[in-house]
Scaffold this active site. Structure first.
Site, PDB file in Angstrom:
ATOM      1  CB  SER A  21      -1.123  10.771  -4.868  1.00 51.88           C
ATOM      2  OG  SER A  21      -0.464   9.824  -5.681  1.00 51.88           O
TER       3      SER A  21
ATOM      4  CE1 TYR B 273      -4.795   7.083  -3.956  1.00 49.43           C
ATOM      5  CE2 TYR B 273      -3.016   6.936  -5.556  1.00 49.43           C
ATOM      6  CZ  TYR B 273      -3.479   7.319  -4.310  1.00 49.43           C
ATOM      7  OH  TYR B 273      -2.632   7.940  -3.429  1.00 49.43           O
TER       8      TYR B 273
HETATM    9  C1  8X3 Z   1       0.796   6.756  -4.595  1.00 47.16           C
HETATM   10  C2  8X3 Z   1       1.802   7.171  -5.577  1.00 47.16           C
HETATM   11  O1  8X3 Z   1       3.728   6.377  -7.061  1.00 47.16           O
HETATM   12  O2  8X3 Z   1       2.921   4.810  -5.400  1.00 47.16           O
HETATM   13  O3  8X3 Z   1       0.081   7.838  -4.088  1.00 47.16           O
HETATM   14  O4  8X3 Z   1       1.564   5.301  -7.349  1.00 47.16           O
HETATM   15  S1  8X3 Z   1       2.539   5.853  -6.397  1.00 47.16           S
END
Ligand code: 8X3
Length: 254
Positions: A141, A154
């Site tokens: 991510s 996260y």
């Molecule tokens: C999620 C990325 O930009 O939605 O993995 O936080 S974001």
């Protein structure tokens, strides 16, 4: 009814394994790789979903809980040669400041994203090497390269998952295995629904007024990665909607 024929000698298609394949990026990637000629082994906790998906794409569906050693062992059973592994299982829970962090949420995020990917990768490294042209794709991510308020559970898990993957790029140098990290920004899947424990209004608000990526947008890129010749290693691919410049900076005009 799908047959568990991932290791059947009559099926000469190269094997791709996709975790977290019951929905979203995982399911879209499984469809894309199947269309590109792979026999795709799809794993997720929701076995009914992966069985249905396997039926649809001519692959194999197996139950998989990446947080469980025995489940991972059963999932990889008989997979002696694997060309592509897509570590997609994972996700976010909660959006809390460090000061009030929910340890259970953190534990879940570290168990799924970090240790879950590690378990599956460890189990399949011999099969990936045995293929003579293996590829490990880690779906991390932009949270693996950014920090943002209330996101430490996260972002720290995604950083750890990414660092494990990037380390493997060094450790497997000399082996016939490529490693690619895919770092998506906003993708409209059930990601936010999981993060906010089913609160649809809150989840929908994340994507309101902008055009997020779709699971297919990401799957298409993974398909491109998997179709490069063996000497081409795409190390990292960051993909975001045009409307998103960083995890917390975006434009909402819609
Ligand atoms: C999620 C990325 O930009 O939605 O993995 O936080 S974001």
């Amino acid at each position: 009814m799908s047959t568990d024929n991932a290791s059947r000698p009559t099926d000469t298609r190269p094997i791709a394994v996709v975790t977290g394949a019951s929905s979203g990026i995982g399911a879209a990637t499984a469809r894309r790789l199947a269309a590109q000629g792979f026999h795709v082994v799809v794993g997720a906790r929701r076995v009914d979903r992966v069985t249905a998906l396997a039926d649809e794409i001519g692959g194999t569906g197996r139950q998989l809980d990446v947080t469980d050693d025995e489940s991972v062992a059963a999932f990889v059973d008989g997979l002696d040669t694997v060309h592509v592994l897509v570590n997609n299982a994972g996700g976010a829970k909660g959006l809390d400041p460090v000061a009030t962090a929910d340890l259970d949420d953190w534990r879940w995020m570290w168990e799924t994203n970090v240790l879950g990917s590690l378990r599956v990768t460890k189990a399949l490294i011999p099969a990936l090497i045995a293929s003579g042209d293996g590829l490990i794709v880690a779906v991390t991510s932009i949270a693996a390269i950014e920090a943002y308020d209330n996101g430490a559970g996260y972002t720290s898990a995604k950083h750890a998952q990414a660092l494990t993957h990037r380390t493997l790029r060094y450790e497997l140098l000399g082996e016939p295995v490529r490693l690619t990290e895919i770092l998506p920004g906003m993708v409209e899947t059930d990601f936010s629904l999981v993060r906010f424990e089913g609160d649809k209004e809150r989840a929908d608000a994340v994507y309101e007024g902008l055009t997020p990526l779709t699971a297919d947008d990401v799957a298409e890129v993974i398909g491109f990665v998997a179709s490069r010749p063996p000497h081409v290693n795409l190390d990292q691919i960051v993909l975001k909607p045009r409307d998103q410049a960083s995890a917390r900076r975006n434009i909402r005009t819609g």
